[in-house]
Design a protein around this motif. Sequence first.
Motif, PDB file in Angstrom:
ATOM      1  N   GLY B  45       0.830  -1.202   0.000  1.00 13.39           N
ATOM      2  CA  GLY B  45       0.000   0.000   0.000  1.00 13.39           C
ATOM      3  C   GLY B  45       0.861   1.246   0.000  1.00 13.39           C
ATOM      4  N   ALA B  46       1.881   1.235   0.862  1.00 11.84           N
ATOM      5  CA  ALA B  46       2.774   2.394   0.954  1.00 11.84           C
ATOM      6  C   ALA B  46       3.452   2.625  -0.389  1.00 11.84           C
ATOM      7  CB  ALA B  46       3.819   2.148   2.048  1.00 11.84           C
ATOM      8  N   PHE B  47       3.896   1.543  -1.008  1.00 10.13           N
ATOM      9  CA  PHE B  47       4.625   1.683  -2.267  1.00 10.13           C
ATOM     10  C   PHE B  47       3.723   2.184  -3.385  1.00 10.13           C
ATOM     11  CE2 PHE B  47       5.857   0.035  -6.378  1.00 10.13           C
ATOM     12  CZ  PHE B  47       7.118   0.589  -6.491  1.00 10.13           C
ATOM     13  N   PHE B  48       2.559   1.538  -3.531  1.00  9.13           N
ATOM     14  CA  PHE B  48       1.704   1.928  -4.657  1.00  9.13           C
ATOM     15  C   PHE B  48       1.080   3.303  -4.457  1.00  9.13           C
ATOM     16  CE2 PHE B  48       2.417  -2.345  -6.006  1.00  9.13           C
ATOM     17  CZ  PHE B  48       2.397  -2.220  -7.387  1.00  9.13           C
ATOM     18  N   TRP B  60      -4.053  11.926  -3.807  1.00  6.55           N
ATOM     19  CA  TRP B  60      -5.292  11.136  -3.671  1.00  6.55           C
ATOM     20  C   TRP B  60      -5.346  10.015  -4.685  1.00  6.55           C
ATOM     21  CZ3 TRP B  60      -7.790  11.407   0.656  1.00  6.55           C
ATOM     22  CH2 TRP B  60      -7.653  12.576   1.428  1.00  6.55           C
ATOM     23  N   VAL B  61      -4.680  10.220  -5.825  1.00 12.66           N
ATOM     24  CA  VAL B  61      -4.550   9.107  -6.774  1.00 12.66           C
ATOM     25  C   VAL B  61      -3.750   7.988  -6.112  1.00 12.66           C
ATOM     26  CG1 VAL B  61      -3.628   8.405  -9.014  1.00 12.66           C
ATOM     27  CG2 VAL B  61      -4.726  10.631  -8.763  1.00 12.66           C
ATOM     28  N   GLY B  62      -2.767   8.400  -5.310  1.00  9.99           N
ATOM     29  CA  GLY B  62      -1.996   7.413  -4.555  1.00  9.99           C
ATOM     30  C   GLY B  62      -2.878   6.606  -3.631  1.00  9.99           C
ATOM     31  N   VAL B  63      -3.810   7.281  -2.955  1.00 10.78           N
ATOM     32  CA  VAL B  63      -4.727   6.573  -2.060  1.00 10.78           C
ATOM     33  C   VAL B  63      -5.520   5.535  -2.845  1.00 10.78           C
ATOM     34  CG1 VAL B  63      -6.777   6.837  -0.612  1.00 10.78           C
ATOM     35  CG2 VAL B  63      -4.897   8.467  -0.416  1.00 10.78           C
ATOM     36  N   LEU B  64      -5.976   5.947  -4.018  1.00  8.49           N
ATOM     37  CA  LEU B  64      -6.750   5.036  -4.862  1.00  8.49           C
ATOM     38  C   LEU B  64      -5.906   3.818  -5.251  1.00  8.49           C
ATOM     39  CD1 LEU B  64      -9.574   5.080  -6.191  1.00  8.49           C
ATOM     40  CD2 LEU B  64      -8.407   5.751  -8.305  1.00  8.49           C
ATOM     41  N   PHE B  65      -4.672   4.068  -5.637  1.00  9.46           N
ATOM     42  CA  PHE B  65      -3.751   2.974  -5.984  1.00  9.46           C
ATOM     43  C   PHE B  65      -3.610   2.011  -4.800  1.00  9.46           C
ATOM     44  CE2 PHE B  65      -0.891   3.707  -9.829  1.00  9.46           C
ATOM     45  CZ  PHE B  65      -1.865   4.424 -10.499  1.00  9.46           C
ATOM     46  N   ALA B  66      -3.440   2.597  -3.625  1.00  4.80           N
ATOM     47  CA  ALA B  66      -3.240   1.772  -2.433  1.00  4.80           C
ATOM     48  C   ALA B  66      -4.453   0.879  -2.200  1.00  4.80           C
ATOM     49  CB  ALA B  66      -2.992   2.657  -1.211  1.00  4.80           C
ATOM     50  N   LEU B  67      -5.658   1.484  -2.309  1.00  6.80           N
ATOM     51  CA  LEU B  67      -6.869   0.692  -2.091  1.00  6.80           C
ATOM     52  C   LEU B  67      -6.929  -0.480  -3.064  1.00  6.80           C
ATOM     53  CD1 LEU B  67      -9.513   3.499  -1.492  1.00  6.80           C
ATOM     54  CD2 LEU B  67      -8.629   1.856   0.175  1.00  6.80           C
ATOM     55  N   LEU B  68      -6.594  -0.196  -4.327  1.00 12.53           N
ATOM     56  CA  LEU B  68      -6.657  -1.251  -5.339  1.00 12.53           C
ATOM     57  C   LEU B  68      -5.673  -2.366  -5.041  1.00 12.53           C
ATOM     58  CD1 LEU B  68      -7.141   0.727  -8.667  1.00 12.53           C
ATOM     59  CD2 LEU B  68      -8.734  -0.823  -7.517  1.00 12.53           C
ATOM     60  N   ILE B  69      -4.416  -1.998  -4.741  1.00 16.46           N
ATOM     61  CA  ILE B  69      -3.415  -3.040  -4.493  1.00 16.46           C
ATOM     62  C   ILE B  69      -3.795  -3.820  -3.232  1.00 16.46           C
ATOM     63  CG2 ILE B  69      -1.733  -1.728  -3.117  1.00 16.46           C
ATOM     64  CD1 ILE B  69      -0.902  -4.240  -5.860  1.00 16.46           C
ATOM     65  N   MET B 197     -10.471  -9.367   1.436  1.00 11.04           N
ATOM     66  CA  MET B 197     -10.157  -8.338   0.443  1.00 11.04           C
ATOM     67  C   MET B 197     -10.359  -6.930   1.013  1.00 11.04           C
ATOM     68  SD  MET B 197     -11.646 -10.365  -2.829  1.00 11.04           S
ATOM     69  CE  MET B 197     -11.627  -9.061  -4.042  1.00 11.04           C
ATOM     70  N   VAL B 198     -11.454  -6.723   1.713  1.00 10.58           N
ATOM     71  CA  VAL B 198     -11.661  -5.404   2.335  1.00 10.58           C
ATOM     72  C   VAL B 198     -10.570  -5.157   3.363  1.00 10.58           C
ATOM     73  CG1 VAL B 198     -13.204  -4.006   3.741  1.00 10.58           C
ATOM     74  CG2 VAL B 198     -14.134  -5.420   1.917  1.00 10.58           C
ATOM     75  N   SER B 199     -10.261  -6.207   4.122  1.00  9.17           N
ATOM     76  CA  SER B 199      -9.188  -6.116   5.108  1.00  9.17           C
ATOM     77  C   SER B 199      -7.888  -5.668   4.447  1.00  9.17           C
ATOM     78  CB  SER B 199      -9.033  -7.481   5.786  1.00  9.17           C
ATOM     79  OG  SER B 199      -7.770  -7.648   6.331  1.00  9.17           O
ATOM     80  N   GLY B 200      -7.601  -6.245   3.282  1.00 12.91           N
ATOM     81  CA  GLY B 200      -6.393  -5.868   2.558  1.00 12.91           C
ATOM     82  C   GLY B 200      -6.404  -4.390   2.183  1.00 12.91           C
ATOM     83  N   SER B 201      -7.550  -3.910   1.722  1.00 13.28           N
ATOM     84  CA  SER B 201      -7.576  -2.511   1.284  1.00 13.28           C
ATOM     85  C   SER B 201      -7.424  -1.570   2.483  1.00 13.28           C
ATOM     86  CB  SER B 201      -8.866  -2.218   0.510  1.00 13.28           C
ATOM     87  OG  SER B 201      -9.966  -2.243   1.379  1.00 13.28           O
ATOM     88  N   ILE B 202      -7.977  -1.958   3.633  1.00 19.00           N
ATOM     89  CA  ILE B 202      -7.834  -1.100   4.816  1.00 19.00           C
ATOM     90  C   ILE B 202      -6.366  -1.062   5.260  1.00 19.00           C
ATOM     91  CG2 ILE B 202      -8.462  -0.822   7.247  1.00 19.00           C
ATOM     92  CD1 ILE B 202     -11.164  -2.055   6.562  1.00 19.00           C
ATOM     93  N   ALA B 203      -5.727  -2.241   5.242  1.00 20.12           N
ATOM     94  CA  ALA B 203      -4.315  -2.295   5.635  1.00 20.12           C
ATOM     95  C   ALA B 203      -3.466  -1.458   4.679  1.00 20.12           C
ATOM     96  CB  ALA B 203      -3.831  -3.735   5.660  1.00 20.12           C
ATOM     97  N   ALA B 204      -3.764  -1.583   3.380  1.00 20.32           N
ATOM     98  CA  ALA B 204      -2.986  -0.844   2.386  1.00 20.32           C
ATOM     99  C   ALA B 204      -3.151   0.660   2.598  1.00 20.32           C
ATOM    100  CB  ALA B 204      -3.423  -1.235   0.979  1.00 20.32           C
ATOM    101  N   LEU B 205      -4.344   1.058   2.996  1.00 17.22           N
ATOM    102  CA  LEU B 205      -4.589   2.459   3.305  1.00 17.22           C
ATOM    103  C   LEU B 205      -3.656   2.911   4.433  1.00 17.22           C
ATOM    104  CD1 LEU B 205      -6.638   4.462   2.169  1.00 17.22           C
ATOM    105  CD2 LEU B 205      -8.114   3.941   4.121  1.00 17.22           C
ATOM    106  N   GLY B 206      -3.510   2.020   5.433  1.00 19.83           N
ATOM    107  CA  GLY B 206      -2.577   2.309   6.525  1.00 19.83           C
ATOM    108  C   GLY B 206      -1.165   2.505   5.991  1.00 19.83           C
ATOM    109  N   GLY B 207      -0.801   1.684   5.000  1.00 23.17           N
ATOM    110  CA  GLY B 207       0.522   1.826   4.400  1.00 23.17           C
ATOM    111  C   GLY B 207       0.638   3.150   3.660  1.00 23.17           C
TER     112      GLY B 207
END
Lengths: 499, 299, 350
Positions: B45-48, B60-69, B197-207
């Motif tokens: 999440g941090a990287f993407f 904010w595009v970065g946030v979107l990328f993070a959610l997707l990854i 999957m939702v869990s993943g997107s929340i974690a990626a947001l943290g990243g």
Amino acid sequence: MEYAIEMRGITKRFGAVTANDNIDFLVKPQEIHCLLGENGSGKTTLMNILFGIYTMDEGQIKVNGQPVHIRSPRDASRLGIGMVHQHFMLFNQNTVLENIILGDERVPFFLDYEKSRKEVQSLLDRYEFHIDLDEKICNLSVGMKQRVEILKVLYRGAEIIIFDEPTSVLTPQESDILLGMIQNLREQGKTVVFISHKLGETMTIGDSMTVLRKGAAVANVLREETSVHDLARHMVGKEVETSLEREEVEPGECVFELADVPIWEHRKSCNLRVHEYEILGIAGVDGNGQMELEESIIGLRDHRQGHQYLLGEEITHEPTLLRKLKGMAHIPSDRHKYGILPNETLCRNYLLGNQEREEFKSHGLIRTQRLDRFSEEMIEKYNVYTSGIEQTSGSLSGGNQQKLVLSRELSQSPKFILAAQPTVGLDIGAIEFVHRTLLQKREEGCAILLISADLSEVMALSDRIAVMYEGEIVAVGDSSEFTRDELGLMMAGHLGGAS
Amino acid sequence: MDVIIDFISLVLKLAVPLTLAALAGTLSERSGVINIGLEGTMLMGAFFAAVGAGLSGNPWVGVLFALLIGVMMGLLHAFFCLTLHGHQVVIGVAVNLFATGITPLLTRLVWNREGASDTLPSIAAVSVPLLKDIPVIGKLFTNQPPFVFITLFIFIVLFIFMKRTKYGLRLRMIGDHPTGAQTQGINVKKYKYFAVMVSGSIAALGGAYLSIAHSNVFVLNMVAGRGFMGMAANIFGGWTIGGSALASLFFAAVQSTRYYLIGSPIPDQFVLMIPYVATLIILTAFSRNSRSPEGLGKI
Amino acid sequence: MSIKKFFRRFSFDSLASSLISLLLSFVIGGLLIWAIGTNPFQAYYLIGVGAVGTMKNLANTLASSIPLIFAGLAVAVSSKAGLLNLGVEGQLYMGAMAATLCGLYLPATNRFILLIAIMIASMLGGMLWALIPGVLKAKFGTHEVIVAIMLNYVAELFTTYLIIVPFREHGSTVNQTAEIPKAARLSKLFPRTQLTTAFILAVIVAIIVWFLLRRTTLGFKISAVGGNRDAARAGGINPTAYVIIAMLISGAIASFAGTTEVVGKYFRFRENFSPGFGFTGLAVAVLARNNPFGVIATSILFGGLSTGCLYMSRITGISGHMSNVIQSIIILLVSAPRLFEIIKGSRKRT
């Protein structure tokens, strides 16, 4: 004539095993139809097909005359078929209400407990059930849990209700209440399929019966046309031998004694003495402290109070290993839990519990050659069906696993045998083998404590019988002193026998 | 008074990634799936987020990328655990290893540098109109990273979802007894996939918070165990949404002491150790009381 | 045990599925390499050259497999007892630190005794660190996975503190201790490579682990506890005790993964010298299905992968971390038992 359920030519295979072989199963509307058969005869498989848990390999199903494809429990539910499972499918940490509405909440998104409560309450009123909807499941008795299961099915508007061996976990008295409830359901217009291997209750409640044997339907009869004897013959395929041959022998010295051990906390302590040349049977409905008694005797629970003696020596605080070395054998009630190492070879399973014996150990090393020879001997002697000592025990059939446990536990000439539910889940041949082995050990002088939920087994094998109820021993006596009915009543907590 | 407000502000900032990781952990574990791959998911999440922010110039595009990854990483974890029946801890470790391997690889590819990204556009702090004018506590609403409010929002949504909706009820029950739920006609796998999957997107947001809000650069291994700490907070919080959030705040409060110890005679390494040791102590002291979902780790 | 029996025990199915997983992982890795704009065939060729192209490269491949063998064996022993040792990383740092201090401060009069002392110190360090999650789990029921991971961070920071403050080399610009004396160093098997006698030690330890698990009652008890905890209890085995013993053995072995790097490669304790051997060890054990000889084979493969990737990274633009990526894909594919059922099943249907 239109059937409520019409299953024709049902075949289901699991690998090389044919669990259902071209079975026809027909149930008329608003009848109680019993599906009879021994363990492993294919009853549960057939019902799981009807309920959409398994898919059949061949055959067709009609419900109320309409051909249907049932792919999941959801499909079955939509067709008005409900199942009360033998093993309750309940959520211990949730309330009765939550358990009932789960999967059919009747709300788009947000829960509406008030509306659900009203709906369930109206069911309670209609069928005269009494239960607290806000109680957590873990606080309910077995009978109550079963009521929740029935409510779940009714809540979903089931017209056809399958009961899978519903009385196996109940006391005789609770069973009577249940049978009454089931008859009440039929009067309210429901169709009932009642799965059982108990002939008595089948004859009490069933309007008609289908009998399965080894995956095939062998009889389809009305109650008026049949008898307990006929059904038994269909079920086992030959006249049942009702009695085992047992030699009369005088009991000798006391081998094992349990003195003032509280099996359940805050209950009366238990006292038991088992002698040479004697089988003491513990009768009782499952879940009345048998498991705790077993674990206590084998040394897996440390009680602060009470004493245990083996051959005159106190073993109260001795660990399991020493008890075994001193001559205690243990045939566990749950062999998958306590009996075998499923991923290990048969040899290494034979080593379990014997790992500290000089015979198999020297300087910390396993004496592999001796162990292999010993394993081969045991397999031969007890006729364990296997491809060899390198097979894993997990890949053996249930009966052969039990033979493995039996041969291992009885091989070290034990003085005291704790045999807990030794025939659960076995086929008739294996059951006979276990019974004969136990009787033979008795004649050789072993003291045997038999814990069994199967009353017939206890009555057939025991010299003396003790009855267990809610963690207490409520009666002990010679087996000739009790009638079956008296034992049944005491198992249900009615002291003093006849009412 | 200002000292306290500053302290709370600091705790909130530290709590964002922990809380998101803990909430992600709770969601996944309540559905019965152990997910120690959250650490790697956060790193991804941090990287993407950095890639999205760097390429587009808009964080904010970065946030979107993070959610997707995050969703993709969740899908990966769920697929290997649920469909292919892998050992959930081992799969989690593999997900982490994958993230630590692929992020430097791509860092070199994207920025042609080793170890860190270029400077990124980051999300500016915001002040909440009206609330910021309240005396004393108004400061809590002044110049805060929007992630604090996003986290609060996610917490509230999850809290209501788990407690008050039929899907939340189902998810909780699935985690305890999947076969039981199956017989009620619930598609257990679908719920587990959804939760992971939702869990993943929340974690990626943290990243994402770490790379484009808390700082403005992606650094290798910048998650530094926060995913694991989030898991610990979830355990400490008794596998509940509310408990996880409170536990994360508590962890963050303990961690914040580190900022007050800078310049003190205590060696840096010991100061840096505080979050890990604190996690150890807290877990040890409280783990007797918490009850894990009964079906955790089973398929 | 006769050869025939060995082969009966040996499951070709699991070997075949491991090999297919490997192949598939390389294919996926290749696709990744292709996706980021490099010719995968060239990349793999370079990896191959870097790994085994010359005798020197081969020796370095074997050298880099040494810590992986120890880490893999450590994980394998713990998983036999039913517990995943995710704390290998911390254990190897603590063990290596104890060993380094021994090497620095014990008199170097007798080389043999010094090396033995170093090994013992190393094992004690690793065992101490492995004991903590075991005891916390037994006494307090603490989640062992999280504890082990937290302890990894603590060990890393603690050893870093030690080499920065009390034991820093005088005048060094890098965070590291002074060099240990010649007597405390392992001898090289090949001149001008990093391959030392540590490799022989690794093979010996693997044989010991195999023997322990197959032929001793201690090993039997450990695997009984891991195979079925309740049955072990009913068979008179105390599960807690044997889980802790297994963790101790695992920690001792894990420590060698760090110590052999110190006494065989760097001759000093360097800051963060382990690039995550602990987690790679898990991958090794998973791929080897906890078989000690499988661990050796897998470690050599992974060692080759990392030396090869390093070589490749010098020539192409791909980071040496590619080896981590391929390793993670290998773990994913190997630890997914259903994958092969599905592949087999689809073959049956068509």
